[in-house]
Design a protein around this motif. Structure first.
Motif, PDB file in Angstrom:
ATOM      1  N   PHE B  21      -8.559  -4.479  66.234  1.00 35.86           N
ATOM      2  CA  PHE B  21      -9.882  -3.858  66.194  1.00 35.86           C
ATOM      3  C   PHE B  21     -10.712  -4.404  65.030  1.00 35.86           C
ATOM      4  O   PHE B  21     -11.924  -4.588  65.140  1.00 35.86           O
ATOM      5  N   PRO B  24     -12.740  -8.311  65.434  1.00 36.60           N
ATOM      6  CA  PRO B  24     -14.138  -8.429  65.874  1.00 36.60           C
ATOM      7  C   PRO B  24     -15.123  -7.760  64.911  1.00 36.60           C
ATOM      8  O   PRO B  24     -16.267  -8.190  64.795  1.00 36.60           O
ATOM      9  N   TRP B  25     -14.659  -6.704  64.209  1.00 36.99           N
ATOM     10  CA  TRP B  25     -15.547  -5.986  63.282  1.00 36.99           C
ATOM     11  C   TRP B  25     -16.054  -6.923  62.182  1.00 36.99           C
ATOM     12  O   TRP B  25     -17.219  -6.877  61.799  1.00 36.99           O
ATOM     13  N   TRP B  27     -15.862 -10.336  62.297  1.00 37.60           N
ATOM     14  CA  TRP B  27     -16.210 -11.680  62.787  1.00 37.60           C
ATOM     15  C   TRP B  27     -17.722 -11.881  62.678  1.00 37.60           C
ATOM     16  O   TRP B  27     -18.478 -10.942  62.934  1.00 37.60           O
ATOM     17  N   TRP B  41     -13.578 -15.299  68.718  1.00 40.52           N
ATOM     18  CA  TRP B  41     -13.223 -13.941  68.283  1.00 40.52           C
ATOM     19  C   TRP B  41     -12.329 -13.264  69.332  1.00 40.52           C
ATOM     20  O   TRP B  41     -11.460 -12.457  68.983  1.00 40.52           O
TER      21      TRP B  41
END
Lengths: 492, 68
Positions: B21, B24-25, B27, B41
């Protein structure tokens, strides 16, 4: 129906053969019955081995929502709907927290329904009744979504005859499911799951190959999207959707692990070793199933642009139609994939149907209506319950056909189902958890979840508060009340 | 596998799931690079999820047949 759909005689012969095999397994399940009891009808005598258990868990967990809902959501949100792979894996991770211990308890104490565990653990009629209602309502929602997807599977292939195909599809497939499900009980359903799970696995693999063959490599589709107005769907999701991501993983992960029909499969496993091997295998299925649905959604976004709203739940059917019209081989393979879609829908719907009837019969009818009923009488009541529930839901499925997005239906179901997590997952590990705080927490969690979901609040956007499911807020309050209220106070 | 090790196993699984989780936060939001049709990603997140799967399966398979 043959006049409505662009499927020829051979295609319908194949699908009819598949459906007849399901009816045959219904009869075989009836013949294999050892006794006329709820335990035999709903748990198959607790004798499921590895291959049956893993395929019935797979066919049950991966539903029409997985294929149509995930492909549709990917179409709307882009690669960000990788969320689906994460939450399907989270379900297995949450099983790790309670399934092995619950299996041992169920074999030692003779549980048939999920609520049997709660009765045994808390000795509270209120907790048992509220939990039964929550599970029955959530499963009715789930069954309705499956029936609607059955209709949409046919609607998407039927062109201008979509409405008629939807209605006939819902009624016909529900009728077949009722016949084999009420004839053979869980045995028939688990055996049909073996066929349906196998067809689903093969169908998804073939779908992936066909998409590459028809549209070219995935990189072409991604570049096409990156050069379109939908380019933002390639980049990582923005912060609001990342909050949704976390919310989906927690709420759907916990809620999915608490599916009543999945819990009954935990009970039905022959041994703990069988259960653990099956769940270990399940940990890899998000990559062979949910990820394929995401990739299908990306292909649709690139090559079938311009769909909006409930139409997006049909993107998979649109893709199949393009493949089907392109070559004889494509046409033949679409028949196989279409069978896989039917398999995904029926295998989930039949399990939900049986679970609803078991809970109504054992947790409500046998407790509150007719406590003296015999096992044989209860089994008959369970079968009648299946016919009534499915009949009513078929009417709803036809009335609501163009009004509800599948993902919206899923969201509300999990908001209520996840409120049972403290009673199940914490209760099994925390002997100090008391029934009154658990009951108050459960009621508070449900009121918050439903109040936020359906109340007239301006801060609730698209059914979520700050990107988080209403059920998550309810769950936090629910857990705090259950644990804090049960913690022994230290006297000064 | 002892109860303590099983708890540790579950914690590692949860951390790996959270890693999937967090990737991506953090990226870069404007990164559109992709390989084999998958954005970078997405590939990084899938690797974290695959590790979570492997570890989850390992904890399940290490569980004893019967323990009190």
């Amino acid at each position: 129906m043959t006049n409505l759909l662009p499927f020829g005689f051979g295609a319908w012969a194949f699908i009819t053969l598949y459906i007849v095999s399901l009816l045959f397994l219904g009869w075989a399940g009836l013949a294999a019955r050892k006794e006329d009891t709820l335990q035999d009808f709903y748990l198959g005598g607790r004798g499921f081995g590895f291959s049956i258990l893993v395929l019935t868990l797979y066919a049950t967990q991966y539903s029409g929502n997985t294929l149509f809902g995930v492909a549709g959501a990917t179409y709307r949100f882009g690669f960000g709907w990788l969320i689906a792979v994460h939450y399907m894996l989270a379900i297995v991770v949450f099983y790790l927290a309670f399934a092995p211990k619950l299996h041992t308890l169920s074999h030692n104490r003779g549980y048939v329904t999920p609520v049997d565990y709660l009765k045994d653990r808390y000795h509270s009629q209120a907790i048992s009744l509220i939990s039964s209602i929550v599970m029955i309502v959530a499963l009715n929602n789930y069954l309705l979504a499956q029936l609607m997807t059955m209709g949409r599977a046919l609607q998407g292939l039927a062109g201008s005859y979509g409405d008629e195909a939807y209605n006939y599809g819902v009624i016909g497939l529900a009728l077949i499911m009722l016949i084999y499900g009420t004839l053979g009980g869980i045995r028939a359903i688990a055996w049909t799951d073996v066929i349906q799970g196998s067809v689903l696995m093969i169908g998804l693999f073939v779908l992936l190959v066909l998409l590459f063959n028809q549209f070219g490599p995935l990189s072409d589709a991604t570049e096409l999207i990156a050069a379109s107005p939908d380019a933002f769907k390639v980049a990582r999701p923005a912060s609001p959707m990342l909050r949704e991501w976390l919310s989906y993983v927690i709420v759907l992960g916990m809620g999915g692990a608490l599916y009543p029909h999945a819990i009954q499969r935990i009970y039905a496993a022959r041994s703990r070793r069988t259960l653990n091997r099956s769940l270990a295998t399940m940990a890899f299925f998000p990559f062979t199933t949910a990820l394929v649905a995401v990739i299908a959604g990306i292909y649709a976004l690139a090559y079938v642009p311009g769909l909006e709203g409930a139409e997006t739940d049909q993107v998979l059917a649109r893709l199949l139609r393009i493949i089907q019209e392109n070559s004889l081989f494509g046409y033949a393979v679409v028949v196989l994939i279409f069978s896989a879609v039917l398999a995904a829908l029926m295998s989930t719907a039949d399990s939900a149907m049986l679970s609803i009837s078991s809970m109504f019969t054992k947790d409500i009818y046998a407790v509150h209506v007719n406590p003296g009923a015999s096992q044989s009488e209860l089994t008959k009541i369970g079968k009648r319950c299946s016919w009534i529930v499915v009949g009513v839901l078929v009417v709803f499925a036809i009335l609501l056909k163009n009004q509800v997005s599948l993902i919206a239906l899923i969201d509300r179901k999990f908001d209520v189902l996840v409120q049972l997590a403290p009673a199940f997952m914490l209760g099994i590990h925390m002997p100090f958890l008391k029934r009154l705080p658990v009951l108050i927490g459960l009621v508070a969690g449900l009121l918050i979840a439903l109040g936020l979901a359906f109340g007239p609040f301006h801060f609730v956007v698209a059914g979520k508060v700050w990107g988080l499911h209403p059920g998550l807020y309810g769950l936090v309050v629910n857990t705090v009340i259950a644990v804090a209220g049960s913690t022994p106070r230290v006297r000064a | 596998m002892t109860v303590q090790n099983r708890s540790r196993g579950w914690i590692v699984v949860v951390y790996l799931g959270l890693l999937a989780f967090v990737i991506p936060w953090y990226w870069p939001a404007d990164d559109m690079r992709h390989a084999y049709g998958l954005p970078l990603w997405v590939i990084a997140t899938l690797v974290a999820l695959l590790l979570t799967s492997v570890f989850t399966a390992w904890v399940f398979l290490s569980w004893p047949e019967d323990d009190s």
